[in-house]
Design an enzyme around this catalytic site. Structure first.
Site, mmCIF file in Angstrom:
data_model
loop_
_atom_site.group_PDB
_atom_site.id
_atom_site.type_symbol
_atom_site.label_atom_id
_atom_site.label_comp_id
_atom_site.label_asym_id
_atom_site.label_seq_id
_atom_site.Cartn_x
_atom_site.Cartn_y
_atom_site.Cartn_z
ATOM 1 N N CYS A 1 -15.101 6.746 -41.117
ATOM 2 C CA CYS A 1 -14.973 7.987 -40.407
ATOM 3 C C CYS A 1 -13.731 8.779 -40.645
ATOM 4 O O CYS A 1 -13.655 9.731 -40.290
ATOM 5 C CB CYS A 1 -14.932 7.104 -38.848
ATOM 6 S SG CYS A 1 -13.491 6.290 -38.481
ATOM 7 N N CYS B 1 0.816 -1.200 -0.022
ATOM 8 C CA CYS B 1 0.031 0.155 0.027
ATOM 9 C C CYS B 1 1.035 1.540 -0.083
ATOM 10 O O CYS B 1 1.735 1.273 1.012
ATOM 11 C CB CYS B 1 -0.706 0.032 1.100
ATOM 12 S SG CYS B 1 -2.227 -1.096 0.994
HETATM 13 C C1 LIG Z 1 -10.130 0.599 -1.682
HETATM 14 C C2 LIG Z 1 -9.065 -0.159 -1.923
HETATM 15 C C3 LIG Z 1 -8.482 -0.643 -0.736
HETATM 16 C C4 LIG Z 1 -7.407 -1.547 -0.722
HETATM 17 N N1 LIG Z 1 -6.898 -2.086 0.364
HETATM 18 C C5 LIG Z 1 -5.726 -3.012 0.368
HETATM 19 C C6 LIG Z 1 -5.413 -3.738 1.373
HETATM 20 O O1 LIG Z 1 -5.777 -3.360 2.474
HETATM 21 N N2 LIG Z 1 -4.387 -4.685 1.348
HETATM 22 C C7 LIG Z 1 -3.790 -4.805 0.016
HETATM 23 O O2 LIG Z 1 -2.920 -5.578 0.128
HETATM 24 N N3 LIG Z 1 -4.347 -4.293 -1.238
HETATM 25 C C8 LIG Z 1 -5.199 -3.355 -0.838
HETATM 26 N N4 LIG Z 1 -6.021 -2.888 -2.086
HETATM 27 C C9 LIG Z 1 -5.280 -3.106 -3.593
HETATM 28 C C10 LIG Z 1 -5.894 -4.253 -4.046
HETATM 29 O O3 LIG Z 1 -5.861 -5.593 -3.140
HETATM 30 C C11 LIG Z 1 -5.353 -4.750 -5.497
HETATM 31 O O4 LIG Z 1 -4.151 -4.978 -5.261
HETATM 32 C C12 LIG Z 1 -5.440 -3.503 -6.450
HETATM 33 O O5 LIG Z 1 -6.605 -2.757 -6.323
HETATM 34 C C13 LIG Z 1 -5.328 -3.864 -7.873
HETATM 35 O O6 LIG Z 1 -6.326 -4.850 -8.413
HETATM 36 P P1 LIG Z 1 -7.316 -4.247 -9.177
HETATM 37 O O7 LIG Z 1 -7.034 -3.695 -10.454
HETATM 38 O O8 LIG Z 1 -8.125 -5.532 -9.620
HETATM 39 O O9 LIG Z 1 -8.432 -3.541 -8.325
HETATM 40 C C14 LIG Z 1 -6.908 -1.919 -2.248
HETATM 41 C C15 LIG Z 1 -7.569 -1.404 -3.084
HETATM 42 C C16 LIG Z 1 -8.566 -0.681 -3.118
HETATM 43 C C17 LIG Z 1 -9.224 -0.153 -4.327
#
Ligand SMILES: Cc1cc2nc3c(=O)[nH]c(=O)nc-3n(C[C@H](O)[C@H](O)[C@H](O)COP(=O)(O)O)c2cc1C
Ligand SMILES: Cc1cc2nc3c(=O)[nH]c(=O)nc-3n(C[C@H](O)[C@H](O)[C@H](O)COP(=O)(O)OP(=O)(O)OC[C@H]3O[C@@H](n4cnc5c(N)ncnc54)[C@H](O)[C@@H]3O)c2cc1C
Ligand code: SF4
Lengths: 509, 432
Positions: B350, B139
């Site tokens: 187009c 993160c």
């Molecule tokens: C709102 C939100 C909170 C997230 N919280 C975490 C988390 O607590 N731990 C983590 O490892 N990744 C977290 N992620 C990242 C996701 O697990 C993932 O790696 C990332 O969103 C990419 O995948 P995607 O494109 O399918 O969303 C979070 C993502 C979002 C959008």
């Protein structure tokens, strides 16, 4: 512009497989085209309802001598050119090509607990199948559809989507332009069916036998679901061909070619279903025969009877039931051989009336009028259907009921009385008028005919509770012949399927 | 229908579609809905240490980028790890795992960078019956400033050290989740491998500001007039994630290290692409947050449809299949010559191909008075920009010139494979 097009049409119709503006222009010699080529292309595409392939013109047409025209009096065949016939009886709504399907699918929002699913009598998971189209897997989309509705191919063509799924689409609310669910459904089902693939396999045989009366959408859907669960099914139908109104009733331009029979053949690939043609309940066998010979019985016999006009002179030549006319038209290999009047009057306000009227126009009738005894808003044909009729040149007259059919042997005029909405129903105003007619189609409703004795009826239909259970144990009913639901193909499919599940649960208990 | 059962580092799940650690996996209620919808497994929302949980902002957490028709293409968030008490999470994890034995249950962890903290949390999760742990070194916001998340993930030595602690104090399979906020993704992957990780997962979110409020002059999402960078995810990040997965899959140091692919997976196709590039399974967050858990049904039917078409009987048949074809630029065949070809039947006139080529490329498309567009083979360098800007799929295709044919642009015959390493214009070749 229209003149140019009319001049082009016979040339265009010579069946060379003209597909693109380029081959089109090359074919005619670019210089001869006065308006921009693209414009012509789109106009023709529109006029031919997207189908740019038209059949070979007849010899007579090449010579410029048609035997009859829309102005020929009486009930005659051959009013139009071969090109007109094929154009008129091609797909009312052209199938989507891959690009169009992609664009149309992209508009779906994949709603949660989607209103379109709720609006579909067979509960097809519409957002899922559209997403499957969008991600390039139309076969998977077709499986999603067929899992709920084995006649998803026919329903894609004939469902009044404007009052079902597409009416419920959130984009209809947002923009007045719903996702084109029906056409997308056709894209998916056509793709899989074209491969001749049947996506389900029969369950292990259970040794149980079920009799189904009627090979229409209700009976076939029931039979298919039962066969999937391993039961042996025998379907009895009074007619020589299976399909019910899919084969004998649906407007020609909704299910073009041999689609109805092709669909039946494809459906039967599940195995375990035998169809006995030309076998009528009440004539060739009784309900008691079926009850003793089978473990369960499903009645899907539709509405084989018709209502009478109860107007004097109804028996004159030229007056007939709209459903018979439509059945003849559907069975005619060559549309140009189907005779039609110059002045056609259709009496009724439902889908049958609209189909009879529109197809009369398509066969070359000069004047076609639908006359309905109540107001337009009371017509059971949807607004979309009514518009379809008027845009085909059909006149709709409301608040008028037939009083008498005039003519010496054959009909020449129909006399109508104006009607008004009174406090306790319709009342005649006393004023009358006459419409010129050499052909009259009665489309004032079908009725249940030959319901076996001993079954409770309700409002002229077989009374059912739950998943199609009749008052007699071991006998189920569904589709048009049973109470509940609208008289639609899709409703019949849903009821047949649900009865099958109930029968299956009972047989395996 | 192909069998999608997947075993990833010994953990079996009915399909390769897991939910990534994020809000969709923060609570029992979400996870049970996900399993009911068909997801093969989850990585529970990241847990922190025992003690008062972290707090989140109470204003908006997300920024977004949309395409046409307001289709969500990218999402940015400033959410932290779970803000619920540890014991509540642990109790729920155990309850859910007991009820859904066939689904994968992974616990994501992020605690301060000292051995005691890691030992303590591993001890506390030991009896949840979860299948494995994922170390959140990813993160980029909020936690990094506290020395956790990407602050660890950006220092390979820390990754190796913490991974080693985890393997020492726990018998659970261990996945190390990598941050993309780094120059060379192979370095942290190598460190994880050295530390004894069973697998890596990637990518976590990318540092980003999605938009700026032009009245308040603050980044969005704006919290009381201020904003901060967040983590970017969704369809927009897929290309970045695919490249990083491929780099790890083909690097000599990390080849064979299991990978869980994450980043923009939205359809079966995205998932299949990650797997072809070496991911043993995929994790999904934004797609579920955009469309709901039901989208997994399309992923399942689509992947199985594809596998049937290809004759694959197991997901293992697909995993890594494209890795041998990922190479360096210098090994690409310079004698592979193609020309754009416009299918006139499909062309809708187009003119976008013309604008693109005439204005910004090689003036290789001719336009006639009646808007017919044709490729000038003698000018076409085969960049395929026209293909990419054409609104009609497959209307413009790149057609290969057969060996021996003359390229009208260069006048040269198409020859055998030859790449930059031997090209006469290459100064290092000339030097030899
Ligand atoms: C709102 C939100 C909170 C997230 N919280 C975490 C988390 O607590 N731990 C983590 O490892 N990744 C977290 N992620 C990242 C996701 O697990 C993932 O790696 C990332 O969103 C990419 O995948 P995607 O494109 O399918 O969303 C979070 C993502 C979002 C959008
Ligand atoms: C002209 C017309 C147009 C229509 N257009 C549409 C449309 O566009 N869209 C739409 O959704 N719906 C349309 N409908 C309604 C739709 O066709 C019916 O609701 C649907 O076919 C009902 O299916 P079913 O299986 O109950 O009956 P049917 O389709 O009527 O099938 C009943 C079958 O039972 C057989 N049968 C009858 N009596 C016996 C007996 N005694 N013994 C053995 N077999 C028997 C018949 O031969 C027939 O094959 C239209 C109906 C008509 C009449
Ligand atoms: S999704 Fe909307 S309603 Fe639900 S918590 Fe977030 S802001 Fe509130």
């Amino acid at each position: 512009m229209a003149g140019v097009l009319r001049d082009c049409a016979p040339l265009y119709a010579t069946g060379r497989g003209v597909k693109s503006i380029h081959s089109f222009c090359r074919f005619f010699g670019q210089d001869h085209l006065f308006p921009p080529a693209a414009e012509i292309y789109h106009l023709i595409k529109k006029l031919t309802r997207g189908s740019l392939l038209v059949s070979q013109p007849t010899h007579a047409e090449m010579e410029g001598s048609l035997s009859n025209s829309p102005l020929t009096p009486g009930i005659v065949a051959n009013r139009l050119s071969a090109a007109d016939y094929s154009r008129n009886f091609t797909d009312h709504e052209a199938p989507l090509d891959a690009h169009e399907a992609r664009v149309a699918a992209d508009r779906c929002y994949f709603c949660h607990d989607a209103p379109c699913i709720t609006a579909c009598p067979t509960d097809i998971d519409i957002p899922l199948f559209i997403r499957q189209i969008a991600t390039g897997t139309p076969d998977a989309a077709a499986k999603t559809i067929f899992a709920q509705n084995i006649m998803g191919g026919m329903c894609a063509r004939v469902c009044p989507t404007e009052t079902l799924c597409e009416e419920a689409c959130v984009r209809e609310m947002a923009e007045g332009k719903p996702v084109e669910i029906g056409r997308l459904q056709r894209f998916a089902t056509d793709t899989l069916m074209a491969k001749g693939v049947h996506p389900f396999t029969r369950g292990a045989p259970t040794g149980k036998k079920v009799a189904v009366v009627g090979a229409g959408p209700a009976g076939l859907s029931c039979a298919h679901r039962l066969a999937m669960h391993g039961h042996d099914v025998v379907v009895f139908d009074a007619r020589p061909k299976a399909g019910g109104l899919n084969e004998y009733g649906i407007a020609t331009y909704k299910a073009v070619g041999d689609f109805a029979q092709a669909e039946v053949d494809w459906l039967l690939k599940i195995g375990g279903i035998m169809i006995e043609h030309g076998k009528a309940l009440g004539r060739d066998f009784t309900l008691a025969d079926l009850q003793s010979g089978y473990d369960a019985v499903f009645l899907g016999m539709g509405l084989a009877g018709v209502n009478a006009l109860r107007a004097g002179g109804e028996d004159k030549a030229g007056v007939r039931d709209a459903v018979d006319f439509i059945a003849d038209l559907r069975q005619a290999g060559d549309r140009s051989a189907v005779p039609i009047g110059r002045d056609v009057v259709v009496i009724g306000g439902g889908m049958t009336a609209v189909d009879a009227a529109v197809q009369s126009r398509l066969l070359g009738a000069e004047n076609v009028t639908i006359v309905y005894r109540r107001g337009q808003e009371k017509m059971s044909a949807s607004g979309y259907e009514q518009e379809h009729a008027t845009s085909a040149g059909v006149r709709i007259v409301t608040h008028a009921a037939p009083v008498a059919v005039h003519g010496n042997g054959a009909v020449t005029e129909v006399e109508f009385g104006y009607m008004a909405d009174g406090p306790s129903g319709l009342v005649a105003t006393g004023e009358t008028f006459r419409l010129k007619a050499d052909q009259v189609f009665k489309a004032i409703g079908q009725t249940l005919q030959g319901a076996p004795e001993g079954l409770t009826l309700e409002g002229g239909k077989i009374a059912v509770t739950g998943a199609g259970r009749t008052s007699v144990k071991g006998v189920w009913a569904g589709g048009d012949c049973a109470t509940g639901g609208d008289d639609l193909t899709v409703t019949a499919v849903a009821e047949g399927r649900d009865a099958a599940m109930d029968i299956h649960a009972g047989l395996m208990a | 229908m192909a069998d999608l059962t997947t075993t990833f580092i010994g953990i079996k799940s009915p399909n390769p579609f897991w939910l990534a650690s994020a809000p969709p996996t923060d609570k029992k209620v979400n996870v049970e809905r996900a399993f009911a919808a068909g997801w093969g497994g989850v990585v529970w929302k990241t847990l922190g240490s025992e003690g008062p949980p972290v707090v989140n902002v109470n204003g908006p957490r997300y920024g977004a980028i949309w395409g046409a028709d307001r289709r969500l293409l990218g999402l940015n968030n400033i959410e932290l790890i779970t803000d619920r008490p540890l014991e509540v999470n642990l109790r729920e994890i155990k309850e859910v795992k007991r009820k859904w034995r066939d689904r994968a249950m992974i616990i994501s962890l992020m605690v301060p960078c000292d051995e005691e903290s890691w030992k303590d949390i591993l001890h506390r999760i030991a009896d949840t019956e979860a299948d494995g742990v994922e170390l959140n070194f990813g993160c980029p916001h909020g936690m990094a400033e506290r020395g956790m998340g990407s602050a660890v993930g950006q220092v390979p030595e820390y990754i190796e050290m913490v991974t080693r602690w985890v393997k020492q104090h726990s018998r659970m399979p261990c996945i190390v989740k990598l941050t993309p906020n780094i120059a060379d993704i192979r370095k942290p992957a190598e460190a994880a491998k050295r530390g004894g990780a069973d697998a890596v997962s990637l990518i976590n979110t990318i540092n980003s500001i999605t938009s700026v409020d032009l009245d308040d002059f603050a980044p969005e999402p704006t919290i009381d007039g201020k904003g901060t960078h967040g983590g970017y995810c969704g369809p927009a990040v897929k290309p970045i994630a695919l490249n990083m997965v491929a780099e790890i899959a083909r690097s000599a140091e990390t080849r064979g290290l299991p990978i869980s692919g994450i980043g923009g997976v939205t359809t079966w196709k995205d998932a299949a692409e990650f797997m072809a590039l070496g991911a043993g399974n995929v994790q999904v967050c934004t797609a579920a947050m955009t469309y709901g858990f039901k989208i997994v049904q399309e992923m399942i039917s689509g992947l199985s449809d594809y596998m049937d078409r290809k004759g694959f009987t197991s997901t293992a048949d697909l995993v890594g299949r494209a890795v041998p074809n990922v190479t360096d630029w210098q090994y690409l065949n310079l004698n592979y010559v193609t020309k754009a070809q416009i299918n006139q039947d499909d062309c809708i006139k187009c003119g976008r191909c013309y604008a693109a080529c005439e204005d910004t490329s090689h003036q290789a498309i001719a336009m006639s008075a009646d808007r017919t567009f044709t490729v000038k083979d003698e000018e076409c360098v085969a960049c395929n920009l026209c293909v990419n800007v054409c609104p009609v799929e497959n209307c413009i295709t790149m057609v290969e010139l057969p060996k021996g044919a003359v390229d009208p642009r260069t006048g040269a015959k198409v020859g055998d494979y030859a790449n930059w390493t031997t090209h006469p214009n290459n100064p290092s070749v000339a030097a030899e």
